[in-house]
Structure formats: structure tokens, C-alpha cells
Design a protein around this motif. Structure first.
Motif, PDB file in Angstrom:
ATOM      1  N   ASN A  22     -77.342 -22.939  34.387  1.00 13.31           N
ATOM      2  CA  ASN A  22     -76.666 -24.190  34.063  1.00 13.31           C
ATOM      3  C   ASN A  22     -77.370 -24.911  32.911  1.00 13.31           C
ATOM      4  O   ASN A  22     -77.562 -26.121  32.935  1.00 13.31           O
ATOM      5  CB  ASN A  22     -76.576 -25.089  35.307  1.00 13.31           C
ATOM      6  CG  ASN A  22     -75.507 -26.141  35.170  1.00 13.31           C
ATOM      7  OD1 ASN A  22     -74.635 -26.045  34.324  1.00 13.31           O
ATOM      8  ND2 ASN A  22     -75.581 -27.156  36.003  1.00 13.31           N
ATOM      9  N   ASP A  23     -77.754 -24.156  31.892  1.00  9.56           N
ATOM     10  CA  ASP A  23     -78.477 -24.672  30.729  1.00  9.56           C
ATOM     11  C   ASP A  23     -77.550 -24.716  29.515  1.00  9.56           C
ATOM     12  O   ASP A  23     -77.451 -23.761  28.747  1.00  9.56           O
ATOM     13  CB  ASP A  23     -79.695 -23.781  30.452  1.00  9.56           C
ATOM     14  CG  ASP A  23     -80.615 -24.332  29.382  1.00  9.56           C
ATOM     15  OD1 ASP A  23     -80.196 -25.252  28.637  1.00  9.56           O
ATOM     16  OD2 ASP A  23     -81.746 -23.844  29.289  1.00  9.56           O
ATOM     17  N   ALA A  24     -76.867 -25.848  29.350  1.00  8.36           N
ATOM     18  CA  ALA A  24     -75.881 -25.987  28.278  1.00  8.36           C
ATOM     19  C   ALA A  24     -76.524 -25.860  26.899  1.00  8.36           C
ATOM     20  O   ALA A  24     -75.954 -25.245  25.994  1.00  8.36           O
ATOM     21  CB  ALA A  24     -75.158 -27.321  28.391  1.00  8.36           C
ATOM     22  N   GLY A  25     -77.713 -26.429  26.710  1.00  8.68           N
ATOM     23  CA  GLY A  25     -78.378 -26.370  25.414  1.00  8.68           C
ATOM     24  C   GLY A  25     -78.684 -24.944  24.985  1.00  8.68           C
ATOM     25  O   GLY A  25     -78.419 -24.555  23.848  1.00  8.68           O
ATOM     26  N   ALA A  26     -79.234 -24.166  25.901  1.00  6.31           N
ATOM     27  CA  ALA A  26     -79.557 -22.765  25.591  1.00  6.31           C
ATOM     28  C   ALA A  26     -78.281 -21.973  25.339  1.00  6.31           C
ATOM     29  O   ALA A  26     -78.219 -21.163  24.412  1.00  6.31           O
ATOM     30  CB  ALA A  26     -80.353 -22.136  26.731  1.00  6.31           C
ATOM     31  N   PHE A  27     -77.251 -22.220  26.163  1.00  6.42           N
ATOM     32  CA  PHE A  27     -75.992 -21.508  25.983  1.00  6.42           C
ATOM     33  C   PHE A  27     -75.401 -21.781  24.604  1.00  6.42           C
ATOM     34  O   PHE A  27     -75.003 -20.862  23.890  1.00  6.42           O
ATOM     35  CB  PHE A  27     -74.989 -21.892  27.076  1.00  6.42           C
ATOM     36  CG  PHE A  27     -73.677 -21.188  26.946  1.00  6.42           C
ATOM     37  CD1 PHE A  27     -73.504 -19.933  27.489  1.00  6.42           C
ATOM     38  CD2 PHE A  27     -72.616 -21.769  26.256  1.00  6.42           C
ATOM     39  CE1 PHE A  27     -72.295 -19.257  27.355  1.00  6.42           C
ATOM     40  CE2 PHE A  27     -71.408 -21.111  26.118  1.00  6.42           C
ATOM     41  CZ  PHE A  27     -71.245 -19.854  26.670  1.00  6.42           C
ATOM     42  N   LYS A  28     -75.346 -23.054  24.213  1.00  9.04           N
ATOM     43  CA  LYS A  28     -74.758 -23.419  22.923  1.00  9.04           C
ATOM     44  C   LYS A  28     -75.564 -22.850  21.761  1.00  9.04           C
ATOM     45  O   LYS A  28     -74.997 -22.407  20.761  1.00  9.04           O
ATOM     46  CB  LYS A  28     -74.628 -24.930  22.814  1.00  9.04           C
ATOM     47  CG  LYS A  28     -73.541 -25.476  23.723  1.00  9.04           C
ATOM     48  CD  LYS A  28     -73.464 -26.982  23.671  1.00  9.04           C
ATOM     49  CE  LYS A  28     -72.400 -27.496  24.622  1.00  9.04           C
ATOM     50  NZ  LYS A  28     -72.300 -28.956  24.584  1.00  9.04           N
ATOM     51  N   HIS A  29     -76.884 -22.841  21.885  1.00  7.74           N
ATOM     52  CA  HIS A  29     -77.734 -22.258  20.839  1.00  7.74           C
ATOM     53  C   HIS A  29     -77.466 -20.756  20.704  1.00  7.74           C
ATOM     54  O   HIS A  29     -77.295 -20.241  19.602  1.00  7.74           O
ATOM     55  CB  HIS A  29     -79.210 -22.516  21.145  1.00  7.74           C
ATOM     56  CG  HIS A  29     -80.139 -21.842  20.210  1.00  7.74           C
ATOM     57  ND1 HIS A  29     -80.315 -22.247  18.907  1.00  7.74           N
ATOM     58  CD2 HIS A  29     -80.938 -20.763  20.378  1.00  7.74           C
ATOM     59  CE1 HIS A  29     -81.185 -21.451  18.306  1.00  7.74           C
ATOM     60  NE2 HIS A  29     -81.579 -20.546  19.185  1.00  7.74           N
TER      61      HIS A  29
END
Length: 83
Positions: A22-29
Motif C-alpha cells: 500500500n505504498d502509493a509513492g513507490a508505486f507511482k515512482h
């Protein structure tokens, strides 16, 4: 395994792990890296063929929300829909 294939598999694995954590920042990167490296159409194809079958409904909904668009449907082959 070619270096390009290994890179693609690694990025897909990292995307899956970011979703599960549930890590949106890592996913978007990572999604940005995928798009830069492979392009929108290829990322859509890889998403449908390899990533979506591994996801729960909740993870798939989260991914669509984080991506900001619905991946291309394998049945229609047309452009993506904005959310």
C-alpha cells in the motif's frame, strides 16, 4: 534472460510489491520508470497480461486509482479511459 526482460520483470515485481505494501509513492515512482522505459501501450499490455492476474480485487482497484486511468481492455484495444 536478456537484460531488457530482466528489467521488465524486476519493475513488474516491484510494482506488485508496492501495491501489496500500500505504498502509493513507490508505486507511482516505479510506474513512471516503466512508462519512461517502455511506453504507455507496452505498460498497459504488461499490466493486463502479467500484473492484474496476480492482484486481489482490492489491489486492482488501488492500482487503477493510483495510475489515474484504467488500463486498456484486452478486448477493445482502444485508448484508455480517464477516471
Amino acid at each position: 534472460m536478456s537484460p531488457e526482460t530482466l528489467t521488465t520483470v524486476t519493475l513488474l515485481t516491484e510494482l506488485l510489491l508496492a501495491l501489496r505494501l500500500n505504498d502509493a509513492g513507490a508505486f507511482k515512482h516505479l510506474l513512471s520508470l516503466c512508462l519512461d522505459e517502455h511506453g504507455h501501450e507496452t505498460v498497459d499490455e504488461l499490466t493486463w497480461d502479467f500484473l492484474l492476474p496476480l492482484l486481489s480485487d482490492e489491489e486492482a482497484d488501488r492500482m487503477v486509482g493510483w495510475m489515474g486511468y484504467k488500463p486498456l481492455s484486452p478486448s477493445n484495444g482502444s485508448g484508455s479511459e480517464a477516471l
